[in-house]
Design a protein around this motif. Structure first.
Motif, PDB file in Angstrom:
ATOM      1  N   MET A 111      -5.387   0.092 -10.075  1.00 39.24           N
ATOM      2  CA  MET A 111      -4.726  -0.304  -9.338  1.00 39.24           C
ATOM      3  C   MET A 111      -5.071  -0.165  -7.733  1.00 39.24           C
ATOM      4  O   MET A 111      -4.609  -1.076  -6.796  1.00 39.24           O
ATOM      5  N   ARG A 112      -5.466   0.756  -7.376  1.00 33.31           N
ATOM      6  CA  ARG A 112      -6.119   0.975  -6.222  1.00 33.31           C
ATOM      7  C   ARG A 112      -7.609   0.384  -5.922  1.00 33.31           C
ATOM      8  O   ARG A 112      -8.397   0.043  -6.938  1.00 33.31           O
ATOM      9  N   ASP A 113      -7.778  -0.503  -4.949  1.00 36.25           N
ATOM     10  CA  ASP A 113      -8.956  -1.335  -4.585  1.00 36.25           C
ATOM     11  C   ASP A 113      -9.671  -0.763  -3.520  1.00 36.25           C
ATOM     12  O   ASP A 113      -9.280  -0.240  -2.655  1.00 36.25           O
ATOM     13  N   ASN A 114     -11.152  -1.076  -3.797  1.00 40.60           N
ATOM     14  CA  ASN A 114     -11.945  -0.425  -2.713  1.00 40.60           C
ATOM     15  C   ASN A 114     -12.048  -1.521  -1.689  1.00 40.60           C
ATOM     16  O   ASN A 114     -12.214  -2.740  -1.780  1.00 40.60           O
ATOM     17  N   ASN A 151      -3.797   0.846  -2.239  1.00 45.75           N
ATOM     18  CA  ASN A 151      -2.843   0.208  -3.239  1.00 45.75           C
ATOM     19  C   ASN A 151      -2.211  -1.039  -2.531  1.00 45.75           C
ATOM     20  O   ASN A 151      -1.579  -0.956  -1.647  1.00 45.75           O
ATOM     21  N   LYS A 152      -2.462  -2.300  -3.258  1.00 50.21           N
ATOM     22  CA  LYS A 152      -2.250  -3.607  -2.859  1.00 50.21           C
ATOM     23  C   LYS A 152      -0.821  -3.978  -3.003  1.00 50.21           C
ATOM     24  O   LYS A 152      -0.247  -4.801  -2.254  1.00 50.21           O
ATOM     25  N   LYS A 153      -0.294  -3.136  -3.904  1.00 50.59           N
ATOM     26  CA  LYS A 153       1.355  -3.089  -3.811  1.00 50.59           C
ATOM     27  C   LYS A 153       2.090  -2.720  -3.057  1.00 50.59           C
ATOM     28  O   LYS A 153       3.143  -3.450  -2.586  1.00 50.59           O
ATOM     29  N   THR A 154       1.759  -1.820  -2.393  1.00 49.20           N
ATOM     30  CA  THR A 154       2.432  -0.673  -1.229  1.00 49.20           C
ATOM     31  C   THR A 154       1.875  -1.441  -0.141  1.00 49.20           C
ATOM     32  O   THR A 154       2.806  -1.258   0.788  1.00 49.20           O
ATOM     33  N   VAL A 155       0.750  -1.744   0.019  1.00 46.62           N
ATOM     34  CA  VAL A 155       0.148  -2.084   1.415  1.00 46.62           C
ATOM     35  C   VAL A 155      -0.307  -3.344   1.369  1.00 46.62           C
ATOM     36  O   VAL A 155      -1.643  -3.659   1.048  1.00 46.62           O
TER      37      VAL A 155
END
Length: 49
Positions: free
Chosen positions: A1-4, A22-26
């Motif tokens: 889920m976390r992207d570099n 985290n692209k869902k929360t930010v």
């Protein structure tokens, strides 16, 4: 889920740091104030591709 992601200095455009987010929360582009060794000062660093 976390992207570099890569952070680039807004003053000299050098890519200095890598981190994860985290692209869902930010969903917006991350911007942090970090130390740039090329400018030798703290500058805003923004997310790049």
């Amino acid at each position: 889920m976390r992207d570099n992601i890569t952070l680039a200095c807004q003053t000299c455009k050098q890519r200095n740091y890598t981190t994860t987010k985290n692209k869902k929360t930010v969903p917006h582009k991350l911007e942090l104030k970090k130390y740039c060794p090329f400018c030798k000062t703290h500058t805003p660093h923004k997310e790049t591709k």
